[in-house]
Write an enzyme that holds these catalytic residues in place. Structure first.
Site, mmCIF file in Angstrom:
data_model
loop_
_atom_site.group_PDB
_atom_site.id
_atom_site.type_symbol
_atom_site.label_atom_id
_atom_site.label_comp_id
_atom_site.label_asym_id
_atom_site.label_seq_id
_atom_site.Cartn_x
_atom_site.Cartn_y
_atom_site.Cartn_z
ATOM 1 N N ASP A 232 0.834 -1.210 0.000
ATOM 2 C CA ASP A 232 0.000 0.000 0.000
ATOM 3 C C ASP A 232 0.866 1.256 0.000
ATOM 4 O OD1 ASP A 232 0.900 -0.355 2.678
ATOM 5 O OD2 ASP A 232 -0.763 0.850 3.409
ATOM 6 N N GLU A 235 3.380 1.519 2.511
ATOM 7 C CA GLU A 235 4.452 0.532 2.361
ATOM 8 C C GLU A 235 4.459 -0.537 3.439
ATOM 9 O OE1 GLU A 235 7.828 3.592 2.086
ATOM 10 O OE2 GLU A 235 7.700 2.746 0.075
#
Ligand SMILES: *[C@@H]1O[C@H](CO)[C@@H](O)[C@H](O)[C@H]1NC(C)=O
Ligand SMILES: CC(=O)N[C@H]1CO[C@H](CO)[C@@H](O)[C@@H]1O
Length: 524
Positions: A232, A235
């Site tokens: 995402d 991270e």
């Protein structure tokens, strides 16, 4: 760590250069002298906005290679956008594809607002960013290669600032980068068309080159990879995410348009169109981003299912604003614009959670009218900007909440639309109007006609609601308007990466939408 009580002179140096405003970077500047007048936060709100807008814009420029006086040209390639000058604790001295694409968009808005007058230097920067991405796309890296079938290398999230691959362990791939780059670059190309301007950069040469060599590979990446899991935008978790999907959808929509304009291969256009249709159906019907069980959007449905997260995430607000930057009414093309009830409900649910979660917000509890709160990334966050302990409010999340509402007001006013409150958006409006009837009758709605007295007072209250988020930002910047990544949820001092490019960009964008909303509302 940078705290907002530090004393730094705010120097206005009027040079012949177009960059009239130089903001010394806190970590390297000696303490010069200071006085109460130097403190940007001592200005009234409107004056602060004017000054903070300049500081924020310069804050972005300071982090771009080839033009910044603060960056070493050997260390930072021309056109590379570092996330922050911070080299340790945390080390953000890298170029992230996502952060760069999002923050360069502020420069493009700047050019748009100036209608190309007196902004040639900014135009060159945008084009050097595009050129730089040509090289980055073609670097082999741990996500893969540019030349394989699925263009796997384009999923690499970050690079060294000097344009070399980052070969250490990381949350990769991240699949939002190519789409964000497409959105940014195509918005620039549209602007060139609109004002009948050409590409000045001699390496790039033409709009066709940029499309074929840079945009098209990213579009191919999306069409091959949109169903694949990836990390995402924060991270941390690998799955499918609303932010990634919705921005990919916008990229495909823009891609189809430009591919047609440039008369690209009909088979390719058809592939893009089919991918767009499939991804849209996935987002709306299959993904679980908008489940009946929740009034708001779920950023990562697999984590809701496993009970690890509530699904609430400022990524949803970011996804909405960054997939709807175009002025036309494109709700039909890309769902979940700021006018969508679920986006507005996401904002209220974030405020509802974080007002209690973060002690610095506790003075906001109990207000009758809606009042903004300092917002973090998502409720379960534990990243404190240096390591993991407890999450904090972020400048960019708080600014984005303001932008969502300004943009909502702008769109309503511009289209002279009535405000319709119903079961889909009542969570957002409940602090502003009496929704009792909607609570009791499922199909009931309240229509507030454009231009009516109620309309004027409601939009004014909503405008103040947006302002209340920016007032929080005003309280937490340092004396010269610098912004790090976060501010501590107990004592409010800044922490995390200093001079975060994305903080400056998000705050700058929110000011811009505030001006536009204000102009539109004044015409009612
Ligand atoms: C820039 O960085 C390079 C490599 O790290 C170094 O050799 C050089 O001295 C630096 N230049 C300046 C002006 O600091
Ligand atoms: C896994 C992999 O292919 N890694 C490569 C990433 O790119 C660098 C050079 O840019 C290579 O050295 C790695 O082997």
């Amino acid at each position: 760590m940078k705290v907002h009580i530090s004393h730094i002179c705010y120097c206005f140096l009027l040079l012949n250069s177009a960059f009239a405003l130089y903001v010394p970077r806190l970590s390297t500047s000696p303490v010069l002298f200071s006085s109460v007048q130097d403190n940007i936060r001592n200005n009234n709100f409107e004056t602060w906005i004017i000054k903070q807008k300049e500081v924020s814009f310069q804050g972005i420029l300071n982090n771009i290679g080839g033009i910044s006086d603060f960056l070493n040209e050997t260390e930072v390639a021309k056109g590379a956008v570092i996330a922050s000058p911070s080299k340790n604790d945390p080390d953000y001295f890298y170029q992230w594809t996502r952060d760069a694409a999002l923050t360069i968009k502020s420069l493009i808005y700047y050019i748009q607002d100036a209608e190309f007058e007196g902004v040639d230097h900014i135009k060159l920067i945008v084009e050097s960013y595009i050129e730089n991405n040509y090289y980055l796309q073609r670097l082999d890296n741990k996500s893969g290669r540019f030349d394989d079938d699925s263009k796997s290398g384009l999923g690499e999230p970050k690079f060294h600032a000097d344009n070399t691959a980052f070969n250490e362990h990381w949350g990769r791939p991240q699949r939002d980068g190519p789409g964000l780059r497409v959105i940014t670059i195509l918005s620039y190309l549209s602007l060139l068309d609109k004002f009948e301007k050409g590409v000045g950069n001699t390496f790039l040469g033409s709009k066709e080159f940029i499309y074929q060599e840079i945009v098209k590979p990213d579009l191919i990446y999306i069409s091959k990879n949109w169903q694949e899991e990836g990390f995402d935008l924060w991270e941390e978790i690998s799955s499918l995410h609303f932010f990634g999907s919705i921005t990919q959808l916008r990229a495909l929509k823009d891609g189809v348009r430009v591919a047609k304009e440039l008369k690209d291969d009909p088979d390719f256009i058809e592939t893009l169109q089919n991918t767009y249709d499939d991804l849209k159906a996935f987002i709306v019907e299959i993904s679980g981003y908008a489940p009946e069980s929740h009034p708001y959007i779920i950023e990562t449905p697999s984590y809701l299912k496993s009970g690890k997260r509530s699904g609430l995430d400022s990524a949803v607000l970011l996804g909405s604003i960054h997939s709807h930057n175009i002025e036309s009414n494109d709700h039909a093309d890309v769902p979940f614009d700021v006018t969508d009830g679920r986006i507005l409900n996401t904002l209220s649910a974030m405020v509802g959670d974080m007002k209690y979660r973060y002690p610095i917000n506790h003075n906001k509890i109990g207000f009758e009218r809606g009042i903004g709160a300092a917002l973090g990334r998502y409720p379960e966050d534990v990243y404190d900007g240096h390591g993991t302990s407890e999450g904090n409010p972020w400048f960019l999340s708080t600014a984005t909440a303001a932008e969502v509402i300004y943009k909502f007001l702008y769109k309503l006013g511009k289209n002279r639309e009535n405000i319709v409150v119903n079961s889909e958006n009542k969570d957002f409006f409940k602090d502003f109007i009496d929704i009792e009837r909607i609570e009791t009758e499922a199909d009931a709605q309240i229509v507030i006609p454009y231009g009516s007295t109620t309309y004027v007072s409601l939009t004014r209250n909503l405008f103040h609601y947006s302002d209340s988020f920016l007032e929080i930002i005003k309280d937490h910047v340092d004396n010269s308007g610098h912004m790090s990544e976060q501010f501590n949820k107990y004592h409010g001092y800044m922490q995390g990466a200093t001079d975060l490019t994305w903080s400056y960009s998000a705050v700058w964008n929110s000011f811009r939408w505030r001006e536009r909303a204000s102009r539109t509302l004044n015409k009612i």
